[in-house]
Motif scaffolding. Structure first.
Motif, PDB file in Angstrom:
ATOM      1  N   MET A 207       0.782  -1.395   0.123  1.00 14.18           N
ATOM      2  CA  MET A 207       0.044  -0.111   0.042  1.00 14.18           C
ATOM      3  C   MET A 207       0.689   1.307  -0.179  1.00 14.18           C
ATOM      4  SD  MET A 207      -3.022  -0.943   2.521  1.00 14.18           S
ATOM      5  CE  MET A 207      -2.003  -1.666   3.829  1.00 14.18           C
ATOM      6  N   ASP A 208       0.272   2.234  -0.630  1.00 18.17           N
ATOM      7  CA  ASP A 208       0.890   3.665  -0.611  1.00 18.17           C
ATOM      8  C   ASP A 208       0.098   4.661   0.347  1.00 18.17           C
ATOM      9  OD1 ASP A 208       3.148   4.881  -1.564  1.00 18.17           O
ATOM     10  OD2 ASP A 208       2.621   4.468  -3.432  1.00 18.17           O
ATOM     11  N   SER A 209       0.640   5.397   0.663  1.00 21.82           N
ATOM     12  CA  SER A 209       0.086   6.415   1.733  1.00 21.82           C
ATOM     13  C   SER A 209      -0.533   7.864   1.112  1.00 21.82           C
ATOM     14  CB  SER A 209       1.069   6.702   2.974  1.00 21.82           C
ATOM     15  OG  SER A 209       1.214   5.653   3.809  1.00 21.82           O
ATOM     16  N   LEU A 210      -1.594   8.103   1.385  1.00 18.23           N
ATOM     17  CA  LEU A 210      -2.333   9.184   0.827  1.00 18.23           C
ATOM     18  C   LEU A 210      -2.802  10.223   1.588  1.00 18.23           C
ATOM     19  CD1 LEU A 210      -3.055  10.547  -2.025  1.00 18.23           C
ATOM     20  CD2 LEU A 210      -5.192   9.521  -2.004  1.00 18.23           C
ATOM     21  N   ALA A 211      -2.267  11.434   1.661  1.00 20.85           N
ATOM     22  CA  ALA A 211      -3.048  12.490   2.537  1.00 20.85           C
ATOM     23  C   ALA A 211      -3.943  13.409   2.004  1.00 20.85           C
ATOM     24  CB  ALA A 211      -1.673  13.375   3.068  1.00 20.85           C
TER      25      ALA A 211
END
Length: 279
Positions: A207-211
């Protein structure tokens, strides 16, 4: 079989969608078109019928990171030192995101509005909510939305051990995969607080992190008009909007979406979902 059918339907919805913006560097977010725009494009000359402010929004999130460099997990997902905060600003594109759900009182109304205007959004769900509302995750898959991981119980991750962080994230990914048809590719930390262990675990789980760039602060119930103003005033190419579809009374969030969504579309914005591409 059920999982295969869900995955097939979801891929069919997104099949043939061209990327709106090309990713020019490793790990940058690309845009995947979520279907045809429900509203007409801006008139000739590029000026929308109802222009909205175009200045970039301030980045409100200040995550706790402290992890330098961007090595990759074994399967290729980068380990980041900060979350992705926006999408490429080529074209008039925005991303709508909803946290803390799904909630059977409010999420269906949000989905109804998105379907009415043929718009796709990203839902960061909590496992303990999703476990009791798997039909809503299946509907999100059927209608082409992206479902991301928002932990199981919405804790402050910086106060947990590494094993507890992994458990919070893994349990939620399992529920999402069972109901949605595929594992999540996106993660958002509760309260916007990441740390080194969280980035490493997310990368290890693919998973990648999205703000976000626009915080509606709808959880404070500031009034429907205030939420609408925050979205429309902060609208600009590349921004990511943070709203909530659970965690309290979200009737204002539901009504605000019905107000600002057609305005954004009439102003020439394309509301889309994030798509990863690494080069």
């Amino acid at each position: 079989m059920k999982k295969d059918q869900l995955l097939t339907r979801r891929r069919a919805l997104l099949a043939g969608a061209a990327a709106v913006a090309a990713a020019g560097t490793a790990g940058v977010v690309e845009l995947a078109a979520g279907g045809k725009p429900a509203r007409s494009a801006p008139p000739a000359g590029g000026s929308p019928a109802h222009p909205l402010p175009q200045k970039p929004s301030a980045y409100r999130l200040r995550p706790l990171t402290g992890y330098g460099g961007a090595p990759r997990a074994p399967h290729g997902t980068p380990v980041r030192h900060k979350p992705l905060m926006e999408v490429p600003a080529r074209g008039r594109t925005m991303v709508l995101t909803f946290d803390d759900g799904p909630d059977p009182r409010y999420t269906p109304h949000i989905l109804d509005t998105l379907r009415e205007y043929d718009v796709r959004a990203t839902f960061f769900v909590c496992g303990e909510q999703a476990e009791w509302n798997t039909k809503l995750l299946a509907r999100m898959a059927d209608e082409g939305h992206v479902v991301g991981n928002h932990t199981w119980s919405h804790p402050l991750l910086t106060r947990l051990s590494r094993s507890r962080i992994r458990s919070e994230i893994e349990r939620t990914s399992d529920v999402i995969e069972d109901a949605y048809g595929e594992p999540p590719q996106w993660f958002r930390a509760p309260y916007g607080v990441w740390n080194r262990a969280t980035f490493q675990i997310c990368a290890d789980l693919g998973m990648d992190s999205l703000a976000w760039t626009i915080d509606t602060e709808d959880w404070t119930r500031p009034g429907t008009g205030t939420i609408v103003h925050r979205v429309e005033h902060g609208a600009a190419p590349g921004v990511v909007v943070l709203s909530h579809d659970a965690g309290g009374n979200r009737s204002q969030s539901v009504q605000a979406l019905r107000s600002y969504l057609p305005h954004l579309l009439d102003s020439g914005y394309q509301l889309t979902v994030p798509r990863r591409q690494y080069v």
